[in-house]
Design an enzyme around this catalytic site. Sequence first.
Site, PDB file in Angstrom:
ATOM      1  N   CYS A   1       0.843  -1.198   0.000  1.00 27.41           N
ATOM      2  CA  CYS A   1       0.000   0.000   0.000  1.00 27.41           C
ATOM      3  C   CYS A   1       0.880   1.252   0.000  1.00 27.41           C
ATOM      4  O   CYS A   1       1.637   1.479  -0.939  1.00 27.41           O
ATOM      5  CB  CYS A   1      -0.997  -0.043   1.147  1.00 27.41           C
TER       6      CYS A   1
ATOM      7  N   HIS B   1      -3.764  -4.952  -0.538  1.00 27.13           N
ATOM      8  CA  HIS B   1      -3.312  -5.536   0.726  1.00 27.13           C
ATOM      9  C   HIS B   1      -3.322  -7.065   0.618  1.00 27.13           C
ATOM     10  O   HIS B   1      -4.365  -7.691   0.789  1.00 27.13           O
ATOM     11  CB  HIS B   1      -4.235  -5.101   1.875  1.00 27.13           C
TER      12      HIS B   1
ATOM     13  N   GLU C   1      -2.264  -9.158   2.726  1.00 32.24           N
ATOM     14  CA  GLU C   1      -2.593  -9.729   4.037  1.00 32.24           C
ATOM     15  C   GLU C   1      -4.091  -9.717   4.302  1.00 32.24           C
ATOM     16  O   GLU C   1      -4.554 -10.379   5.233  1.00 32.24           O
ATOM     17  CB  GLU C   1      -1.846  -8.972   5.147  1.00 32.24           C
TER      18      GLU C   1
END
Length: 216
Positions: free
Chosen positions: A84, A198, A200
Amino acid sequence: MNARPVTVIDYGIGNLLNVVRALQHCGADVTVVDQASQVQALPERLVLPGVGAFNDGMLELKARGFDDLVKRYADAQRPFLGICVGAQMLFDVGEEFGDTPGLGLIPGRVQPVSAFGADGLPHRIPHIGWSALTLPPARGGWEGTILKRAQPGEPMYFVHSFAPMPTHEEHRLADTSYDGVRICAAVARDHIYGCQFHPERSSVHGLSILSAFLEL
């Protein structure tokens, strides 16, 4: 299989918990550092997460000595991943709240996501939600990269108002589309990678990207 060592930079902006947990789930032995002085030797793998504004991120990186560390690390030709805002700061300049110099590791600028779709109608900014990865025209495939297990069309989770615009098309690793507007979703230059989305927070598809990073 032995855990793969990864150092994650904490510069005081954003919650690192999801990133650390996702890396650990993929088999990483994670060390979190919040000052460059804590790093005695260059890590095997380095991750720079980030949320918020580009200029705030660069200010904190410099205050904690991480700007110099990241540049030295890049020269060492070891695997690096920005996430990001961490990906945005790899570029020359960010335009959020005026021009702010970045780390200069990938040529280009970080510019606002268009407030209008390809049809000319306004759409929501920030761009939030699941959006599919596409293969940029200059790329023949994703073999040998952190996207080696990904397929075009797989969705990733985005939350952003700005996005990188690489100077050179060959540094675009993946794109996505927001109402027909092309957005750079991931970048790569040699061993340096950045994801505007993202991983994750992108379920199994995102975890496959982190796993591929650990294998570099």
